[in-house]
Design an enzyme around this catalytic site. Structure first.
Site, PDB file in Angstrom:
ATOM      1  N   GLY A 146      39.701  37.457  64.883  1.00 14.87           N
ATOM      2  CA  GLY A 146      41.105  38.144  64.665  1.00 14.87           C
ATOM      3  C   GLY A 146      42.262  37.591  65.304  1.00 14.87           C
ATOM      4  O   GLY A 146      43.273  37.683  64.672  1.00 14.87           O
ATOM      5  N   ASP A 195      36.889  36.967  72.410  1.00 16.70           N
ATOM      6  CA  ASP A 195      36.427  38.416  72.443  1.00 16.70           C
ATOM      7  C   ASP A 195      35.586  38.869  73.456  1.00 16.70           C
ATOM      8  O   ASP A 195      35.192  39.878  73.683  1.00 16.70           O
ATOM      9  CB  ASP A 195      35.979  39.223  71.196  1.00 16.70           C
ATOM     10  N   ASN A 235      34.791  41.824  59.289  1.00 20.36           N
ATOM     11  CA  ASN A 235      35.751  41.090  59.698  1.00 20.36           C
ATOM     12  C   ASN A 235      37.053  40.986  58.890  1.00 20.36           C
ATOM     13  O   ASN A 235      38.104  40.687  59.573  1.00 20.36           O
ATOM     14  CB  ASN A 235      35.303  39.413  59.665  1.00 20.36           C
ATOM     15  N   GLN A 263      39.180  43.048  57.711  1.00 22.37           N
ATOM     16  CA  GLN A 263      40.123  44.148  57.874  1.00 22.37           C
ATOM     17  C   GLN A 263      41.107  43.413  59.006  1.00 22.37           C
ATOM     18  O   GLN A 263      42.072  43.729  58.762  1.00 22.37           O
ATOM     19  CB  GLN A 263      39.518  45.307  58.472  1.00 22.37           C
ATOM     20  N   CYS A 316      22.425  57.042  67.915  1.00 24.69           N
ATOM     21  CA  CYS A 316      23.691  56.829  67.926  1.00 24.69           C
ATOM     22  C   CYS A 316      23.950  55.527  66.924  1.00 24.69           C
ATOM     23  O   CYS A 316      23.354  55.555  66.093  1.00 24.69           O
ATOM     24  CB  CYS A 316      24.544  56.621  69.263  1.00 24.69           C
ATOM     25  N   CYS A 340      35.223  44.877  69.942  1.00 23.48           N
ATOM     26  CA  CYS A 340      35.875  45.382  68.815  1.00 23.48           C
ATOM     27  C   CYS A 340      34.785  46.154  68.200  1.00 23.48           C
ATOM     28  O   CYS A 340      34.935  47.399  67.485  1.00 23.48           O
ATOM     29  CB  CYS A 340      36.370  44.415  68.084  1.00 23.48           C
TER      30      CYS A 340
END
Ligand SMILES: [Zn+2]
Length: 396
Positions: free
Chosen positions: A53, A142, A82, A84, A354, A201
């Site tokens: 990113g 990240d 990725n 986006q 979840c 992220c």
């Protein structure tokens, strides 16, 4: 004013073709750049850690600006999720190594740039060797272990480290460089946050445009250091809130007690950064997790197929439920669990899921504290269900 970090002799030896002069003409007519600044750009060697990113906009703009040598370190492959925000990669690149699509894209932007690929994870055993070849590091990583590592290595190599990070609508950037009078990453964050306390992220999400803005600012800072113009973010952390569209600035100082860049440093070579950033805490979390009953997606599937009575509870948010769900699951977001606990039967088997298994483990713990003995955590969550059991359930 910033002095150029590029060796004047190296810059003086640079020449340009007529095509290059045309390509960079909008720089050449700027009094802050001119042919002298453009020579420094072409002489410069910039390392981008990560082709994701933040690395996408920094590398694209640095290549377009005429940085002579651009290094990229990354060992991931392009995933659909990725695209986006990671504009180095296109739809047809999904599944390819990121470095290959990055190389193709950068060559299309500016074939004059030498792109050097380092297909590896930036790690203690290769970081110093990789950084040695470059003038500046643009850190687009990240995760905390890589940030500590890249900052430490830059302190030892006396090279500026341009930091950037993004989270949902928030981003921040600064320039680290104790040899230039600023702090390092450790001066700012002497201790890493507890493992698992800061979502990445993939867990928290990020607005796709945001790394475009922060990564572009990292490229600007690199260009200023190379050309030798303006005031950099050395000693200043710039925070950007995209929801409010506001920038705020925080003063940073070098910590004389810093174990890496301080007056009496105690860390002089790469350490075990994974351990430093929480394998210890992760072990503790694992001990806790050991007391949480678990069930695999295959086991759940066979029990459902056998018609065994069980209650499946989904503790994700309703907007996640909209994206993808497991048939038969009852939605009860984790934040509402305490207030709606009576909806969960105390008899019969209860399986909690979840997205990937973290929140549901927490939910099982809450239920155990409330006296439930019949709840188990679905390992890997709906993501594992989609990968291993039912590919028609969308992944996100
Ligand atoms: Zn420091």
């Amino acid at each position: 004013m910033t002095a150029s970090i590029i060796d004047p002799e190296r810059a003086a030896a640079i020449d340009f073709s007529n095509d290059e002069r045309a390509r960079y003409s909008r720089h050449l007519i700027m009094p802050e750049v001119t042919l002298a600044g453009q020579r420094r750009l072409k002489a410069a060697r910039v390392l981008c850690i990560g082709a994701g990113g933040l690395g996408s906009p920094s590398a694209l703009y640095l290549a377009a600006a005429g940085v002579g040598t651009l290094g990229l370190v990354d060992n991931d492959r392009v995933e659909l999720s990725n695209l986006q925000r990671q504009l180095l990669h296109g739809t047809s690149d999904v599944g390819r190594p990121k470095l290959e699509s990055a190389r193709d894209r950068l060559a299309a932007v500016n074939p004059n740039v030498q792109v050097q690929l380092h297909p590896a994870r930036f790690a203690s055993d290769n970081a110093q060797e990789i950084v040695a070849d470059y003038d500046i590091v643009v850190d687009g990583s990240d995760n905390f272990p890589t940030r500590y590592l890249s900052s430490d290595v830059c302190v030892w190599a006396r090279k500026p480290n341009i930091y950037g990070s993004v989270f949902r609508f928030d981003g921040q950037t600064t320039v680290f460089g104790p040899h230039l009078g600023g702090p390092c990453y450790r001066c700012l964050f002497p201790e890493p946050p507890p493992a698992g306390s800061v979502p990445n992220c993939a867990e928290a999400g990020v607005l796709g445009v945001l790394p475009g803005i922060i990564g572009t600012m990292q490229a600007i800072e690199a260009i200023k250091l190379i050309v030798g113009q303006g005031e950099t973010l050395l000693g200043r952390l710039l925070h950007f809130d995209a929801l409010k569209m506001k920038f705020r600035e925080f003063k940073l100082r070098r910590d004389p007690e810093c174990p890496v860049c301080g007056d009496h440093p105690s860390i002089m070579e790469p350490i075990d950064y994974e351990f430093f950033c929480g394998s210890h805490a992760a072990d503790e979390a694992q001990d806790e997790a050991d007391t949480i009953p678990e069930i695999s997606v295959t086991e759940l599937k066979s029990r459902m197929d056998a018609g065994e009575p069980l209650t499946l509870i989904d503790v994700r948010e309703d907007y996640e439920y909209e994206i993808a769900r497991i048939d038969g699951a009852h939605l009860l977001p984790l934040g509402q669990l305490r207030d709606r606990m009576e909806e969960i039967p105390r008899n019969g088997d209860v399986v909690i899921h979840c997205h990937s298994g973290m929140r549901s483990a927490h939910a099982v713990q809450l239920l155990q504290q409330a006296g439930y003995r019949n709840a188990a955590n679905l390992i890997g969550g709906i993501d594992a269900w989609s990968r291993e059991i039912d590919p028609t359930v969308p992944r996100y």
